[in-house]
Design a protein around this motif. Structure first.
Motif, PDB file in Angstrom:
ATOM      1  N   LYS A  90       0.825  -1.220   0.000  1.00 11.53           N
ATOM      2  CA  LYS A  90       0.000   0.000   0.000  1.00 11.53           C
ATOM      3  C   LYS A  90       0.856   1.265   0.000  1.00 11.53           C
ATOM      4  O   LYS A  90       0.417   2.315  -0.478  1.00 11.53           O
ATOM      5  CB  LYS A  90      -0.933   0.012   1.215  1.00 11.53           C
ATOM      6  N   GLN A  91       2.056   1.155   0.550  1.00 10.84           N
ATOM      7  CA  GLN A  91       2.942   2.325   0.607  1.00 10.84           C
ATOM      8  C   GLN A  91       3.295   2.832  -0.798  1.00 10.84           C
ATOM      9  O   GLN A  91       3.619   4.005  -0.975  1.00 10.84           O
ATOM     10  CB  GLN A  91       4.240   1.962   1.350  1.00 10.84           C
ATOM     11  N   ILE A  92       3.207   1.947  -1.769  1.00 10.70           N
ATOM     12  CA  ILE A  92       3.609   2.310  -3.132  1.00 10.70           C
ATOM     13  C   ILE A  92       2.745   3.445  -3.687  1.00 10.70           C
ATOM     14  O   ILE A  92       3.246   4.344  -4.358  1.00 10.70           O
ATOM     15  CB  ILE A  92       3.558   1.069  -4.059  1.00 10.70           C
ATOM     16  N   HIS A  93       1.448   3.421  -3.402  1.00  7.74           N
ATOM     17  CA  HIS A  93       0.585   4.476  -3.963  1.00  7.74           C
ATOM     18  C   HIS A  93       0.424   5.670  -3.023  1.00  7.74           C
ATOM     19  O   HIS A  93      -0.332   6.595  -3.322  1.00  7.74           O
ATOM     20  CB  HIS A  93      -0.787   3.911  -4.364  1.00  7.74           C
ATOM     21  N   SER A 108       5.991  11.227  -4.994  1.00  2.47           N
ATOM     22  CA  SER A 108       6.527  11.293  -6.354  1.00  2.47           C
ATOM     23  C   SER A 108       6.736   9.891  -6.909  1.00  2.47           C
ATOM     24  O   SER A 108       6.808   8.906  -6.159  1.00  2.47           O
ATOM     25  CB  SER A 108       7.862  12.047  -6.372  1.00  2.47           C
ATOM     26  N   LYS A 109       6.859   9.827  -8.215  1.00  2.00           N
ATOM     27  CA  LYS A 109       7.087   8.545  -8.888  1.00  2.00           C
ATOM     28  C   LYS A 109       8.435   7.955  -8.472  1.00  2.00           C
ATOM     29  O   LYS A 109       8.565   6.734  -8.292  1.00  2.00           O
ATOM     30  CB  LYS A 109       7.043   8.756 -10.404  1.00  2.00           C
ATOM     31  N   LYS A 110       9.416   8.820  -8.298  1.00  2.00           N
ATOM     32  CA  LYS A 110      10.753   8.372  -7.902  1.00  2.00           C
ATOM     33  C   LYS A 110      10.714   7.700  -6.529  1.00  2.00           C
ATOM     34  O   LYS A 110      11.298   6.628  -6.319  1.00  2.00           O
ATOM     35  CB  LYS A 110      11.717   9.565  -7.883  1.00  2.00           C
ATOM     36  N   GLU A 111      10.000   8.322  -5.591  1.00  2.00           N
ATOM     37  CA  GLU A 111       9.870   7.744  -4.247  1.00  2.00           C
ATOM     38  C   GLU A 111       9.104   6.423  -4.291  1.00  2.00           C
ATOM     39  O   GLU A 111       9.455   5.465  -3.599  1.00  2.00           O
ATOM     40  CB  GLU A 111       9.154   8.730  -3.320  1.00  2.00           C
ATOM     41  N   ALA A 112       8.062   6.388  -5.110  1.00  2.00           N
ATOM     42  CA  ALA A 112       7.259   5.167  -5.230  1.00  2.00           C
ATOM     43  C   ALA A 112       8.090   4.022  -5.810  1.00  2.00           C
ATOM     44  O   ALA A 112       7.988   2.875  -5.359  1.00  2.00           O
ATOM     45  CB  ALA A 112       6.040   5.431  -6.108  1.00  2.00           C
ATOM     46  N   ALA A 113       8.916   4.339  -6.796  1.00  2.00           N
ATOM     47  CA  ALA A 113       9.780   3.315  -7.400  1.00  2.00           C
ATOM     48  C   ALA A 113      10.764   2.775  -6.362  1.00  2.00           C
ATOM     49  O   ALA A 113      11.039   1.568  -6.323  1.00  2.00           O
ATOM     50  CB  ALA A 113      10.529   3.902  -8.594  1.00  2.00           C
ATOM     51  N   ALA A 114      11.265   3.665  -5.513  1.00  2.00           N
ATOM     52  CA  ALA A 114      12.197   3.237  -4.459  1.00  2.00           C
ATOM     53  C   ALA A 114      11.501   2.290  -3.479  1.00  2.00           C
ATOM     54  O   ALA A 114      12.076   1.274  -3.058  1.00  2.00           O
ATOM     55  CB  ALA A 114      12.747   4.458  -3.727  1.00  2.00           C
ATOM     56  N   VAL A 115      10.260   2.608  -3.128  1.00  2.00           N
ATOM     57  CA  VAL A 115       9.483   1.754  -2.219  1.00  2.00           C
ATOM     58  C   VAL A 115       9.209   0.396  -2.875  1.00  2.00           C
ATOM     59  O   VAL A 115       9.314  -0.650  -2.233  1.00  2.00           O
ATOM     60  CB  VAL A 115       8.152   2.445  -1.827  1.00  2.00           C
ATOM     61  N   LEU A 116       8.882   0.427  -4.149  1.00  2.00           N
ATOM     62  CA  LEU A 116       8.608  -0.811  -4.885  1.00  2.00           C
ATOM     63  C   LEU A 116       9.852  -1.701  -4.932  1.00  2.00           C
ATOM     64  O   LEU A 116       9.773  -2.915  -4.699  1.00  2.00           O
ATOM     65  CB  LEU A 116       8.141  -0.475  -6.305  1.00  2.00           C
ATOM     66  N   PHE A 157      10.460  -3.298  -1.726  1.00  2.29           N
ATOM     67  CA  PHE A 157       9.508  -4.408  -1.583  1.00  2.29           C
ATOM     68  C   PHE A 157      10.060  -5.659  -2.276  1.00  2.29           C
ATOM     69  O   PHE A 157       9.995  -6.767  -1.733  1.00  2.29           O
ATOM     70  CB  PHE A 157       8.159  -3.993  -2.186  1.00  2.29           C
ATOM     71  N   TYR A 158      10.609  -5.465  -3.480  1.00  2.00           N
ATOM     72  CA  TYR A 158      11.234  -6.588  -4.196  1.00  2.00           C
ATOM     73  C   TYR A 158      12.314  -7.239  -3.333  1.00  2.00           C
ATOM     74  O   TYR A 158      12.357  -8.462  -3.175  1.00  2.00           O
ATOM     75  CB  TYR A 158      11.912  -6.107  -5.487  1.00  2.00           C
ATOM     76  N   ALA A 159      13.205  -6.394  -2.832  1.00  2.00           N
ATOM     77  CA  ALA A 159      14.362  -6.892  -2.083  1.00  2.00           C
ATOM     78  C   ALA A 159      13.932  -7.636  -0.819  1.00  2.00           C
ATOM     79  O   ALA A 159      14.511  -8.670  -0.466  1.00  2.00           O
ATOM     80  CB  ALA A 159      15.281  -5.726  -1.726  1.00  2.00           C
ATOM     81  N   ARG A 160      12.904  -7.114  -0.171  1.00  2.00           N
ATOM     82  CA  ARG A 160      12.458  -7.707   1.097  1.00  2.00           C
ATOM     83  C   ARG A 160      11.809  -9.077   0.906  1.00  2.00           C
ATOM     84  O   ARG A 160      11.980  -9.969   1.733  1.00  2.00           O
ATOM     85  CB  ARG A 160      11.486  -6.756   1.788  1.00  2.00           C
TER      86      ARG A 160
END
Length: 212
Positions: free
Chosen positions: A143-146, A150-158, A161-164
């Motif tokens: 849910k943090q993704i949306h 900014s798109k840059k921050e969202a990509a970092a969160v995504l 998420f992948y790494a975790r």
């Protein structure tokens, strides 16, 4: 007899609705199919395909709907082509779930339109593939993704998420990476409208009203 008479009166109106000329431009079009119990000889539940649009002035409209035994891309393709032939020439953004072939069908019919995959559907699909014990944590993190600015921050969160979760659910993460270009498109638009264009919740609310 009364039902039959009502049906006879409604058929011309329904046919006229499906043939009416459409506005040439919509900012956003939501596409979704929901299953309803219908009185038929062959199928107990059939898919109702619905397209709801928001015009540049903010006005919402049920653009079209159709009924078929199940959801498949052929029906969606026919519906999109029909919408275009009736005057809908320009759409800025389409929102849909992960029905196979949708992005290709949209690219053929509306090549200039952008596509946002419904993040709520993505989250549901993830939850269906992970252990029950992990679901709440995964939902809260996804849910943090949306919810970024900014798109840059969202990509970092995504990517975090992948790494975790990659070690525990490599197939889930692989699937997410494949659709990543469609996950953050809504960040290209003003902050004021992002909450309404990262998912198909609006059309699902409409579907829930129909089901009642």
């Amino acid at each position: 007899a009364q039902v039959s008479n009502i049906s006879k009166q409604m058929i011309p109106k329904v046919e006229a609705y499906h043939k009416r000329k459409l506005s040439d431009k919509f900012f956003c079009v939501y596409l979704d199919a929901t299953y309803l119990p219908l009185r038929r000889e062959t199928f107990e539940r059939e898919a109702v395909y619905i397209a709801i649009g928001i015009k540049p002035n903010g006005h919402k409209e049920v653009i079209d709907y159709c009924i078929a035994p199940s959801e498949n891309i052929e029906v969606w393709t026919d519906m999109l082509q029909n919408m275009k032939s009736r005057g809908l020439k320009q759409v800025e953004l389409f929102l849909s779930d992960g029905v196979v072939g949708m992005k290709t069908a949209l690219a053929r019919t509306y090549p200039k339109a952008h596509f946002q995959r419904c993040l709520v559907h993505v989250m549901r699909n993830i939850c269906a593939k992970v252990r029950v014990d992990d679901r709440e944590k995964i939902m809260n993190e996804f849910k943090q993704i949306h919810q970024q600015t900014s798109k840059k921050e969202a990509a970092a969160v995504l990517h975090k998420f992948y790494a975790r979760w990659n070690k525990a659910y490599s197939n889930v993460i692989k699937g997410l990476k494949e659709i990543e270009p469609d996950l953050l498109v809504f960040y290209n638009y003003p902050k004021q409208i992002r909450a309404s264009i990262y998912s198909t919740n609006m059309i699902e609310s409409f579907n829930n009203v129909i089901k009642r």
